[in-house]
Write an enzyme that holds these catalytic residues in place. Sequence first.
Site, mmCIF file in Angstrom:
data_model
loop_
_atom_site.group_PDB
_atom_site.id
_atom_site.type_symbol
_atom_site.label_atom_id
_atom_site.label_comp_id
_atom_site.label_asym_id
_atom_site.label_seq_id
_atom_site.Cartn_x
_atom_site.Cartn_y
_atom_site.Cartn_z
ATOM 1 N N LYS A 145 -3.081 -9.205 -0.729
ATOM 2 C CA LYS A 145 -1.815 -9.692 -1.305
ATOM 3 C C LYS A 145 -0.811 -9.841 -0.170
ATOM 4 O O LYS A 145 0.041 -8.960 0.018
ATOM 5 C CB LYS A 145 -1.259 -8.646 -2.278
ATOM 6 N N GLU A 153 -11.932 -1.621 2.401
ATOM 7 C CA GLU A 153 -10.857 -1.333 1.445
ATOM 8 C C GLU A 153 -10.967 -2.298 0.259
ATOM 9 O O GLU A 153 -11.537 -3.392 0.385
ATOM 10 C CB GLU A 153 -9.522 -1.481 2.195
ATOM 11 N N ASP A 154 -10.440 -1.890 -0.878
ATOM 12 C CA ASP A 154 -10.463 -2.778 -2.042
ATOM 13 C C ASP A 154 -9.397 -3.872 -1.950
ATOM 14 O O ASP A 154 -9.658 -5.036 -2.168
ATOM 15 C CB ASP A 154 -10.290 -1.972 -3.358
ATOM 16 N N ASP A 183 -8.531 0.506 -10.234
ATOM 17 C CA ASP A 183 -8.195 1.166 -11.501
ATOM 18 C C ASP A 183 -6.732 0.988 -11.881
ATOM 19 O O ASP A 183 -5.901 0.574 -11.082
ATOM 20 C CB ASP A 183 -8.443 2.668 -11.383
ATOM 21 N N LYS A 222 -11.003 5.821 -4.059
ATOM 22 C CA LYS A 222 -12.211 5.470 -4.797
ATOM 23 C C LYS A 222 -12.339 3.951 -4.950
ATOM 24 O O LYS A 222 -13.408 3.438 -5.257
ATOM 25 C CB LYS A 222 -12.141 6.075 -6.210
ATOM 26 N N GLY A 223 -11.225 3.269 -4.780
ATOM 27 C CA GLY A 223 -11.160 1.837 -5.121
ATOM 28 C C GLY A 223 -12.196 0.954 -4.450
ATOM 29 O O GLY A 223 -12.699 0.009 -5.043
ATOM 30 N N ASP A 251 -2.167 -4.362 0.205
ATOM 31 C CA ASP A 251 -0.951 -4.719 -0.519
ATOM 32 C C ASP A 251 0.211 -4.644 0.487
ATOM 33 O O ASP A 251 0.433 -5.573 1.245
ATOM 34 C CB ASP A 251 -0.825 -3.710 -1.668
ATOM 35 N N ARG A 279 -12.408 0.720 -13.557
ATOM 36 C CA ARG A 279 -13.148 0.565 -12.297
ATOM 37 C C ARG A 279 -14.516 -0.069 -12.526
ATOM 38 O O ARG A 279 -15.077 -0.697 -11.646
ATOM 39 C CB ARG A 279 -13.358 1.927 -11.623
HETATM 40 P P1 5GP Z 1 -1.009 -0.573 0.407
HETATM 41 O O1 5GP Z 1 -0.846 0.654 1.244
HETATM 42 O O2 5GP Z 1 -1.602 -1.731 1.154
HETATM 43 O O3 5GP Z 1 0.285 -0.937 -0.264
HETATM 44 O O4 5GP Z 1 -1.900 -0.155 -0.796
HETATM 45 C C1 5GP Z 1 -3.238 -0.289 -0.895
HETATM 46 C C2 5GP Z 1 -3.728 0.484 -2.105
HETATM 47 O O5 5GP Z 1 -2.849 0.276 -3.207
HETATM 48 C C3 5GP Z 1 -5.065 -0.004 -2.579
HETATM 49 O O6 5GP Z 1 -6.101 0.684 -1.955
HETATM 50 C C4 5GP Z 1 -4.987 0.270 -4.061
HETATM 51 O O7 5GP Z 1 -5.368 1.592 -4.317
HETATM 52 C C5 5GP Z 1 -3.531 0.131 -4.420
HETATM 53 N N1 5GP Z 1 -3.204 -1.199 -4.994
HETATM 54 C C6 5GP Z 1 -2.433 -2.152 -4.469
HETATM 55 N N2 5GP Z 1 -2.364 -3.233 -5.275
HETATM 56 C C7 5GP Z 1 -3.139 -2.959 -6.336
HETATM 57 C C8 5GP Z 1 -3.501 -3.691 -7.519
HETATM 58 O O8 5GP Z 1 -3.111 -4.844 -7.774
HETATM 59 N N3 5GP Z 1 -4.333 -3.043 -8.381
HETATM 60 C C9 5GP Z 1 -4.800 -1.777 -8.154
HETATM 61 N N4 5GP Z 1 -5.606 -1.263 -9.087
HETATM 62 N N5 5GP Z 1 -4.488 -1.069 -7.067
HETATM 63 C C10 5GP Z 1 -3.669 -1.653 -6.164
#
Ligand code: 5GP
Length: 187
Positions: free
Chosen positions: A136, A104-105, A164, A48-49, A108, A170
Site C-alpha cells: 500500500k 511479509e504479508d 486477519d 502470523k500474517g 503499509d 486468515r
Molecule cells: P506497517 O508497519 O507497514 O504499517 O504495517 C504492516 C503490518 O500491518 C502488516 O504486517 C499487517 O499486520 C498490518 N496491516 C497493514 N495493512 C493491513 C490490512 O489492510 N489488513 C490487515 N489485515 N493487516 C494490515
Amino acid sequence: MNNRQNLMEDIDHILISKEEIEQAVKRIGEKINADYHGKEPVFICILKGASVFFTDLIRQVQLPIAIDFMAISSYGKSTKTSGVVRILKDLDHDIQGKDVIVVEDIVDSGLTLTYIKKTLTQRGASSIRIATLLDKPERRQTELSVDYKGFVIPNEFVVGYGLDYNELYRNLPEIGVLKPRIYNDIQ
Ligand code: 5GP
C-alpha cells in the site's frame, strides 16, 4: 464474539482471487530462483500474517534454503498502525553473514519492516531483501525499498490469505475487503 456461519458474508468484495495470488507467488519464486542462483538464502517469515504466503512461496523456490520465523507486535484489534514495533518471538538462528529474504504479508506505513531491516543489519546479515505479497504505497511513512511484490493495492483494509482482523479470516484463500460494519461491531 458473533457466531459467523460463513466468513464470506463479512467480505464486501474480493480484491484478489486465488488464481491471481497463485500466479504472483509463482512469479516471485521464479525471480528469487534467478536472483539467488548459487546462493543459500535464509527466508524469514513475519508471523502470523505472512505464514500462508511464506509456505506457498518457499515451495516455488528450488534453492538450498533455510527458514526461520519472527513475530512482532501488530495492530491488535485496531486497523491503524501504532508505530510501535516489538519482537514477540525472535529468530532461532544466527543470520550473521547470511543472505536474508524477509517475507511479509503487506507493507503499509513501512515502519515494521524498517525496524526489522535495521535489526537484521545490526546482526550482520550480508544482504537483506524484502518480499511482500501486498503493498500500500500511499500509506508509506518511511523510505523502504521493496524488492519483490505481488500486488499494489489501494488504501483499504484487507483480509484473507494469512491477513486477519481480530484473528479471523486468515484462512480465506483469496484477499477481500471487509464490510465496514465489521469494524463498527468490534470497535
Ligand atoms: P506497517 O508497519 O507497514 O504499517 O504495517 C504492516 C503490518 O500491518 C502488516 O504486517 C499487517 O499486520 C498490518 N496491516 C497493514 N495493512 C493491513 C490490512 O489492510 N489488513 C490487515 N489485515 N493487516 C494490515
